[in-house]
Each structure stands twice: as C-alpha cells, then as structure tokens.
Design a protein around this motif. Structure first.
Motif, mmCIF file in Angstrom:
data_model
loop_
_atom_site.group_PDB
_atom_site.id
_atom_site.type_symbol
_atom_site.label_atom_id
_atom_site.label_comp_id
_atom_site.label_asym_id
_atom_site.label_seq_id
_atom_site.Cartn_x
_atom_site.Cartn_y
_atom_site.Cartn_z
ATOM 1 N N UNK A 118 0.841 -1.197 0.000
ATOM 2 C CA UNK A 118 0.000 0.000 0.000
ATOM 3 C C UNK A 118 0.878 1.249 0.000
ATOM 4 N N UNK A 119 1.938 1.200 0.847
ATOM 5 C CA UNK A 119 2.844 2.346 0.905
ATOM 6 C C UNK A 119 3.503 2.558 -0.446
ATOM 7 N N UNK A 120 3.892 1.433 -1.079
ATOM 8 C CA UNK A 120 4.537 1.509 -2.379
ATOM 9 C C UNK A 120 3.570 2.090 -3.407
ATOM 10 N N UNK A 121 2.322 1.609 -3.341
ATOM 11 C CA UNK A 121 1.304 2.098 -4.270
ATOM 12 C C UNK A 121 1.123 3.592 -4.102
ATOM 13 N N UNK A 124 3.813 5.390 -5.872
ATOM 14 C CA UNK A 124 3.605 5.415 -7.322
ATOM 15 C C UNK A 124 2.536 6.417 -7.705
ATOM 16 N N UNK A 125 1.561 6.489 -6.834
ATOM 17 C CA UNK A 125 0.396 7.297 -7.148
ATOM 18 C C UNK A 125 0.672 8.782 -7.000
ATOM 19 N N UNK A 126 1.501 9.108 -6.008
ATOM 20 C CA UNK A 126 1.675 10.511 -5.662
ATOM 21 C C UNK A 126 2.083 11.404 -6.827
ATOM 22 N N UNK A 136 -8.983 2.169 -4.356
ATOM 23 C CA UNK A 136 -9.532 1.031 -3.617
ATOM 24 C C UNK A 136 -8.453 -0.020 -3.458
ATOM 25 N N UNK A 137 -8.177 -0.322 -2.242
ATOM 26 C CA UNK A 137 -7.155 -1.328 -1.956
ATOM 27 C C UNK A 137 -7.740 -2.287 -0.940
ATOM 28 N N UNK A 176 4.098 1.152 -16.358
ATOM 29 C CA UNK A 176 4.007 -0.302 -16.287
ATOM 30 C C UNK A 176 2.601 -0.675 -15.851
ATOM 31 N N UNK A 177 2.282 -1.913 -15.924
ATOM 32 C CA UNK A 177 0.927 -2.361 -15.623
ATOM 33 C C UNK A 177 0.439 -1.912 -14.253
ATOM 34 N N UNK A 178 1.220 -2.141 -13.156
ATOM 35 C CA UNK A 178 0.680 -1.736 -11.861
ATOM 36 C C UNK A 178 0.379 -0.259 -11.797
#
Ligand SMILES: Nc1ncnc2c1ncn2[C@@H]1O[C@H](COP(=O)(O)OP(=O)(O)OP(=O)(O)O)[C@@H](O)[C@H]1O
Length: 691
Positions: A118-121, A124-126, A136-137, A176-178
């Motif tokens: 989640x932290x990694x996501x 990436x999102x920021x 949504x996680x 990338x995909x994620x």
C-alpha cells in the motif's frame, strides 16, 4: 476445558457404576479417538459441531468423551476410556491451537506485506495526482476478517519551506501495468461523503468507471503546490489512511524542526545540538507513517548532520571508565576500595585525578552504560565506522561490560538491538575473529585440533579499507540472528581456546557488524561496527607467570605488545603525526579504518577498585587518557571517500583537506604531560572537555 483431564477417583467411579433411570441410550455411544469409534456415528452430543466445521474429528472426540463422562451407568473401563479420549482430544486441540497460531502469524506477515504494498502504491500514485484521489485497496484488517475497505490517499505536496530542496519526481515514459492499474483507480469525481453508506463494491465500480475519463496529471504541474480543496478530500470508504490535515500537521512539524536545525552548528554546544537533533528525530518518526521518503529526506539530512556534530562534540574517541564492585572473595580477603569516584572523575590516590566522558561506579547498571553509548549505533547506520573497546586488567569487568549476562545484557547485544530498531533499508552481516599471539582466527569457521584454519586469514588494505581475506561474514535479518552469530563465535572461541591452550583473557576478540545502506539499488554507504574485547594487560610479575612457562610468558608479552601498539597509534593520531604506526601490530592493522580518519570510537576502560591492583589500574587509565585526545575527520565512509588521511594511504581531496583543517584548528592543544609511560606518575591527568 482443554486442560489435562482430572483423574477420576475410584469412589467416584463406583458411584457412577449403577445406571440412572434418566440415562438415555445415546450416552452409550461408542468412545474412541477421532476417526475411530466416533466415525460414522449419527449421535451428536452437546459439544458436537455442525458437519463441515473445521476440526470435526477433534470435536466429535471431545463430545463423545464428555458425554460419556457426564452420563451415569457406564462401566469403569468405559469411563477410563472416556478419560483417555478426553486426554487425546486435549492433545489434539493443543496441536490445533499451535497450527492456528502459526496460521495467524502467517496472515499477520501477509498483512504487513500488504501494508508495504500500500505504501509503495502510494508512492507510485503521488506523482500522478494533483487533487486528492481515492484508490480502492484491500485494507489492512485483522487476519480473521475479510472486509474490503476503501482507502483514501492524500495528494503529494511539497514542504512549505524555501530551505527545502524540491525533489524532482521522474515520470515513467511508458507506465508499467501496476502504475496503469493504479491510475485507473484514481478519480476526482467520486461521490461525496454522504454516499459513504454505499458498499465498497459499488464504490469500486464507480471509481473504475469514472477513472477512464480522468487524464493523467501532467508532470509539469507536479512541482507546483496543489490547491487544497476541503471537499475534494472526502473519502468514500471506512478507513482514512491520511488526511490533508494530518499531512499538513506533519509537514509543519518537520519544517519547524528543520528551521531550528539549519542554523545550529558545533559552536552552539552539546545541549543545543542534541535538542535540535532530538526534535528532528521526533518529527521524522511522527511523519514516517504518512510522509514519503522524499518528503522526509531534507529532515533526515539535517538529522544526520546534527547527530554527527553531537558525536564529535562528545568526542570522536569517547572514553568512559567503569569500576566494578569488589567481589565477595576480595572482601573476605580484606581487600579495600582504593578509588574515589565522581560522575566524570576518578581519583586513584590523593591528587591523581583522571577525567573522562563518563565514570560509572560499582553500582552503575548495564543500561546506564548503554544509554551513554547508544548514539554510536546511529553513527554506524549513518555510514561511519565505529569501534567499541573494552580495555583493562584481567578480571576488571571487560567481558561483563561488553557481553554481560543473559539477565544483564552488555553493550554488544544492546547495540545490536538498537541497530535493527533504527535500521531501514540496510543490509547487515557479522563476523567474529580472535587475535591470539599475533595470529587471527575466524571464530565462524571450524579449527583443527591444533587450532589452525585453512586458509589462514590474511589482512590487506584496499583503498583505505581493511579487508580480511578468507573471513566468513554471515548475513543477519534481525538482532536475534546477529546475536546468534555472535553466540556461535563465542562458543567457537572456547573450542579454539581449548585447542590452543589459551586463557580467555590472553587474546583479543573482535566481533564486527557490517552495514550496507542502499538507495535505489546503489550503495549509499558501507560501515563497520567493531566490538573489541581486549585481552587483559598485566605485568608478568603480577600474574606470577613461572619462568618455565614460556607459553604464558609469550602470551603476556604479545598481549602487552599489542596494547602498546594500540597506545602508540592512538597517541600518534592525537598528536596529529603524519605517520601513524598501524603496521606495528595485527590489532592496529585490523582496526586501521575504524580508528582515526572519519571513524568514531568508544573506549571503556574497566577498572578493579582493589587496592592491590592500583598500579595496573593507573596504567590502564593513562592509556585511556591518551585515547581521549583523538581528533577525527568529518566525512562518512562512503565509497567515494574511503581513503583515510590519517592512515597515509591515499591523496587527500581538496574538500576533505579543508574539512580536516577546520577540525584540526579546533583540536585540543597537545600536551606532553600525557606521554605514555609504564611508570605511574603523580600529577593530575585532567583534560579540558572537548565541548
Ligand atoms: N559492573 C559489574 N557489576 C557486577 N559484577 C561485575 C561487574 N563487572 C564485572 N563483574 C564481575 O566481575 C567478574 C570479572 O569480570 P569479567 O570476567 O567481565 O572480567 P574481564 O576483565 O573480562 O576478565 P578477563 O580479562 O579475565 O576476561 C565477573 O564475575 C563479573 O560478573
């Protein structure tokens, strides 16, 4: 209910032998272990579970046994059989409990991994968001539930500080995909808070549907502060991970701490530096949960700077003195305490006062000594080589201070724990060596019956870094693993000592922790933390070595030679000599890159309070006094600056040279009165405090 079955007394059994009129036939259900007598029975006791329950065999067995036990009219053999079945059921339940515990741990581990994802996501999102977004996680929930929750991700904002260097965020050219998935989950058009009653599932579809029309945030806008919209930050789901208010609060806290820290220098003194550093540590630790590494980086850089200044003000070679209590045997033998101890001074006899960074008396605890030394673990993590010595005569308490006992842990185990508590993004490994009669033995490798190893360890200096060829280094993931390596080394030391007929106090033991810090796959810094338990320094006469015992004589001479070499190195560094005699002994060669240069050291001089040891104690104190004046350089041990000026092993970079000149200009002036002498002199050995 699941404790060991209580034994059935014979009288109770007799009482139960005659059947009661109220007894039902179902109480006579066959008894037995799971899968045997109970198998296929339709009879269901009060404890029976529904078919399909997780452990039917166990529960059927408990049920059958307890039904039989509570029912009158069974024979003694049947009741005994019931007791057996209960015991078996209890055991089975215990096994199931153990399995459940393991499963729980596994799930907790998965939960932690999810948290990291989640932290990694978030990271990436920021860079992709400008407005507060929602994603949504699978939320991090207790292992036993499986609810999916909506998590609110707050937008990235910059520190509101002119001093803080904006961190450039690189945009992936082809996501990338994620990343694409995450972007597809972001939306600025989510339903308002009033819609929070809607299910997480419907929120998912709404989010996905709207996201398709949301264009990716242009990278050019990312450097601008985002407008803060009160309504935009409303979360649809249950759990809000990070709110804007929180975010702002932590950023403000950080900015205040940085504001305070930036103007602080060594001229402000130990207390001011420590306060500013502690404030930063507090702000960083509070912000760590919600802010990104990039946001924390400026504060962390200041924290490192202040920590280093603080260490240097305390003395790059810090010297403590610890006096052990008189043993019961010594008291019985009429021994008296000869030392007069104050918080920072030690009087050996009237007028002979030694002053140290700290003096720990007989009643001082291991924790007190550790509290004064724990900062060095952080220095090692920040990229500085660190050496912790324990030095003193045999029986003065070196081993107790360094390793301690299982109940009263010493400096080494406590600092290892500290390393792992403070460490993030570092690789750690450990090695252990014994230096006996100028021979190095790897304590993590087997030895033959003569105490030899193949290949023998060799020492070499590579670009200012000491390398021990053939030395085993074992990776450790936790403080416990590191301590296990350390413990194994100690056990091997006993084997080696037996093979070589060595008394433990006749050799030096060096346990080394290697720390590698990496950022983005690149090595940021490498450092070592040595724990040196030095052999006891005695006079041959004092320890009554017999003239025919040449082995013992050689040992004593060798140990004294090594300690004298260490004293010479320390003195040469303190006197800022061009030539530092590291090569005079293997001990000093081994510690070359961890003594002087940019390294930090702590020497604990251990003393016996006994009147009969006063001369040896005074000599130990004089070496410690020499050590106190070591002045080091200021750059950490990064691969770029691995050459040490004081080692004379490389050319000095102009920048390093300037730094050195600055530091040396502030150095404590030389004083010939501290020259090493084996004869106890009678003047006062006090030194001005470095701060
Ligand atoms: N601060 C202390 N408090 C209580 N007991 C202590 C303390 N320091 C040492 N001792 C006790 O004194 C004894 C000698 O200590 P220790 O073995 O640590 O000495 P040493 O300097 O390592 O000796 P050697 O050189 O022989 O290895 C031990 O029984 C130890 O438990």
């Amino acid at each position: 209910m699941f404790g060991p079955p209580s034994p059935l007394s014979k009288s109770r059994l007799r009482q139960r032998r005659s059947p009661s009129p109220s007894q039902t036939p179902r109480a006579r259900a066959p008894l037995g272990l799971p899968g045997k007598g109970c198998e296929g029975s339709d009879e269901r006791g009060p404890m029976d579970l529904e078919p399909g329950a997780s452990r039917p065999g166990v529960f059927r067995s408990i049920s059958a046994a307890s039904t039989a036990q509570s029912t009158m009219g069974l024979s003694e053999a049947e009741l005994m059989s019931a007791a057996d079945a209960l015991a078996a059921a209890t055991q089975a339940m215990q096994q199931e409990t153990a399995k459940a515990t393991a499963a729980r741990q596994h799930l907790e581990e998965q939960s932690r991994r999810l948290e990291a994802q989640l932290a990694f996501a978030n990271q990436l999102l920021q860079p992709l968001v400008q407005q507060p977004k929602h994603v949504l996680m699978p939320a991090v929930v207790p292992w036993s539930t499986s609810i999916r929750q909506t998590v609110h991700i707050a937008p990235l904002r910059q520190l509101p500080l002119a001093k803080v260097v904006p961190v450039a965020v690189s945009t992936p050219r082809s996501p990338t995909t994620p990343k694409a998935d995450l972007r597809s989950l972001t939306s600025s058009t989510l339903p308002p808070a009033s819609a929070s009653a809607t299910s997480a599932a419907s929120a998912t579809s709404a989010t996905s549907a709207t996201s398709a029309s949301t264009p990716p945030t242009p990278s050019s806008n990312r450097s601008l502060p985002s407008p803060v919209s009160k309504t935009a930050g409303v979360s649809v789901g249950v759990q809000t991970v990070q709110s804007e208010a929180q975010d702002t609060k932590f950023l403000q806290l950080l900015s205040q701490a940085i504001d305070l820290a930036v103007p602080i220098s060594d001229a402000d003194g130990v207390t001011a530096v420590k306060e500013a550093r502690d404030r930063l540590i507090e702000a960083i630790s509070q912000g760590r949960a919600v802010l990104s590494q990039e946001q924390l980086a400026p504060a962390d850089a200041q924290r490192k700077r202040l920590h280093n200044i603080y260490q240097d003000l305390k003395g790059q070679l810090r010297v403590y003195c610890r006096v052990r209590p008189l043993s019961a045997k010594e008291r019985q033998g009429g021994e008296i305490e000869a030392l007069n101890i104050d918080r920072s001074t030690l009087e050996v006899k009237p007028g002979d006062v030694f002053e140290f960074g700290g003096v720990f008396g007989p009643s001082s605890s291991q924790e007190e000594v550790f509290q004064e030394s724990r900062d060095l673990a952080q220095s090692a993590l920040d990229g500085h080589n660190v050496t912790v010595f324990c030095y003193g005569i045999t029986g003065a308490g070196k081993t107790y201070t360094m390793y301690g006992t299982p109940q009263e842990k010493g400096l080494a185990p406590r600092m290892m724990q500290e390393l792992f508590e403070a460490a993030e993004g570092v690789r750690v490994s450990g090695s252990m060596m014994e230096l006996y009669n100028n021979c190095l033995v790897d304590l993590l490798r087997p030895i033959d019956w003569q105490g030899r190893q193949n290949p023998a360890l060799g020492l070499k200096l590579d670009k200012g870094k000491v390398q021990v060829e053939g030395l085993v280094k074992e990776a450790a993931e936790s403080a416990e693993e590191l301590q296990e390596i350390f413990q194994r080394g100690l056990e091997q030391r006993a084997v080696a000592a037996h093979a070589m007929n060595v008394q433990s106090s006749r050799s030096h033991v060096v346990f080394t922790v290697y720390i590698t810090r990496e950022t983005g796959g690149e090595i940021e810094s490498t450092s070592k933390l040595h724990f040196c338990d030095l052999g006891g320094c005695e006079r041959l006469k004092k320890i009554e070595v017999k003239s025919w015992d040449t082995d013992r004589q050689l040992e004593t001479i060798e140990i004294n030679k090594s300690l004298a070499a260490l004293g010479d190195v320390i003195e040469a560094i303190a006197r800022r000599k061009k030539y530092i005699p590291y090569r005079n002994h293997k001990l000093t060669q081994l510690l070359q890159d961890a003594l002087g240069g940019t390294a930090k050291a702590l020497m604990c001089v251990n003393c016996s309070p006994a009147q009969s040891s006063i001369r040896e104690t005074a000599n130990s104190l004089k070496l410690a006094n020499r050590a106190k004046r070591v002045v080091n350089q200021v750059e950490p041990q990064t691969p770029r600056t691995s050459r040490s000026i004081s080692s004379g092993s490389g050319k000095t970079s102009p920048r390093l040279h300037r730094c050195c000149k600055q530091v040396l200009a502030q150095a404590v002036p030389e004083s010939p009165q501290f020259a090493w002498s084996p004869i106890f002199d009678t003047h006062t050995h006090t030194m001005p405090r470095s701060s």
